[in-house]
Write an enzyme that holds these catalytic residues in place. Structure first.
Site, PDB file in Angstrom:
ATOM      1  N   LYS A  80       0.837  -1.204   0.000  1.00  0.00           N
ATOM      2  CA  LYS A  80       0.000   0.000   0.000  1.00  0.00           C
ATOM      3  C   LYS A  80       0.870   1.251   0.000  1.00  0.00           C
ATOM      4  O   LYS A  80       2.041   1.208   0.365  1.00  0.00           O
ATOM      5  CB  LYS A  80      -0.956   0.008   1.190  1.00  0.00           C
ATOM      6  N   PHE A 110      -2.477   6.290  12.245  1.00  0.00           N
ATOM      7  CA  PHE A 110      -2.456   6.408  10.784  1.00  0.00           C
ATOM      8  C   PHE A 110      -3.017   5.137  10.156  1.00  0.00           C
ATOM      9  O   PHE A 110      -4.214   5.018   9.968  1.00  0.00           O
ATOM     10  CB  PHE A 110      -1.038   6.708  10.277  1.00  0.00           C
ATOM     11  N   CYS A 111      -2.168   4.205   9.843  1.00  0.00           N
ATOM     12  CA  CYS A 111      -2.574   3.026   9.080  1.00  0.00           C
ATOM     13  C   CYS A 111      -3.512   2.104   9.848  1.00  0.00           C
ATOM     14  O   CYS A 111      -4.454   1.572   9.273  1.00  0.00           O
ATOM     15  CB  CYS A 111      -1.340   2.283   8.594  1.00  0.00           C
ATOM     16  N   VAL A 112      -3.269   1.924  11.136  1.00  0.00           N
ATOM     17  CA  VAL A 112      -4.145   1.051  11.914  1.00  0.00           C
ATOM     18  C   VAL A 112      -5.552   1.645  11.988  1.00  0.00           C
ATOM     19  O   VAL A 112      -6.542   0.980  11.669  1.00  0.00           O
ATOM     20  CB  VAL A 112      -3.567   0.804  13.322  1.00  0.00           C
ATOM     21  N   THR A 115      -7.334   1.764   8.468  1.00  0.00           N
ATOM     22  CA  THR A 115      -7.733   0.440   7.998  1.00  0.00           C
ATOM     23  C   THR A 115      -8.894  -0.114   8.804  1.00  0.00           C
ATOM     24  O   THR A 115      -9.814  -0.709   8.237  1.00  0.00           O
ATOM     25  CB  THR A 115      -6.521  -0.506   8.028  1.00  0.00           C
TER      26      THR A 115
END
Length: 169
Positions: A80, A110-112, A115
């Protein structure tokens, strides 16, 4: 339906020297233990890998970009370029519709978080493992940032539990 273990950005630049997240010493073993348990139970494991720009510590091909854990046959790796692991990656096609997700990884805010929110929007039951996600210090200490993320995610229906309470059956 068995849960899927979603390993978000469990990469060397976040968990190993020279600049690991402050909680790396406790988060890394928790993630390892969950990965082992998921594999032992025959659960689906999906590795998500962030691709930073050429100046980032997780630039593709760099040491920091590499995943911490060896990927086994049948375990897909999703690359990603943005925080949401579903955005432009095909992750949604790898997951059974409505499959419950067990989420671990980096970085909490951010990503956690992105998602988890995207998974909820797609109808997945999402469980974030409290002791298996982390971030860096920023506007507050890292642990406080991670707690705020957990509170925000609970408010939208994400379950937050400790690794000892995760079940893969």
């Amino acid at each position: 339906m068995s849960p899927v273990l979603l390993m978000i950005d469990v990469q060397r630049n976040m968990l190993q020297p020279p600049l690991p997240v402050p909680a790396a010493g406790s988060v890394a073993p928790a993630i390892r233990e969950l990965l082992d348990r998921a594999r032992d139970a025959g659960a689906q494991v999906v590795h998500v890998r962030n691709n930073g720009s050429e100046d980032d510590p997780d630039a593709p091909g760099s040491e920091g970009w590499e995943l911490v854990h060896r990927v086994r046959d049948g375990e897909p790796v999703v690359d990603k370029w943005v925080p949401d692991s579903f955005d432009g990656t095909g992750l949604d096609k790898l997951l059974p519709p409505g499959a419950p997700l067990i989420v671990v990884g980096m970085q909490s805010e951010f990503c956690v978080q992105s998602t988890c929110l995207a998974a909820r929007e797609r109808g997945h039951e999402v469980t974030l493992v409290h002791d298996a996600h982390a971030t860096y210090d920023d506007d507050a200490p890292a642990a406080e940032i991670s707690r705020r993320v957990e509170d925000d995610l609970r408010a939208v229906g994400v379950m937050v539990i400790g690794s000892e309470d995760v079940r893969f059956d």
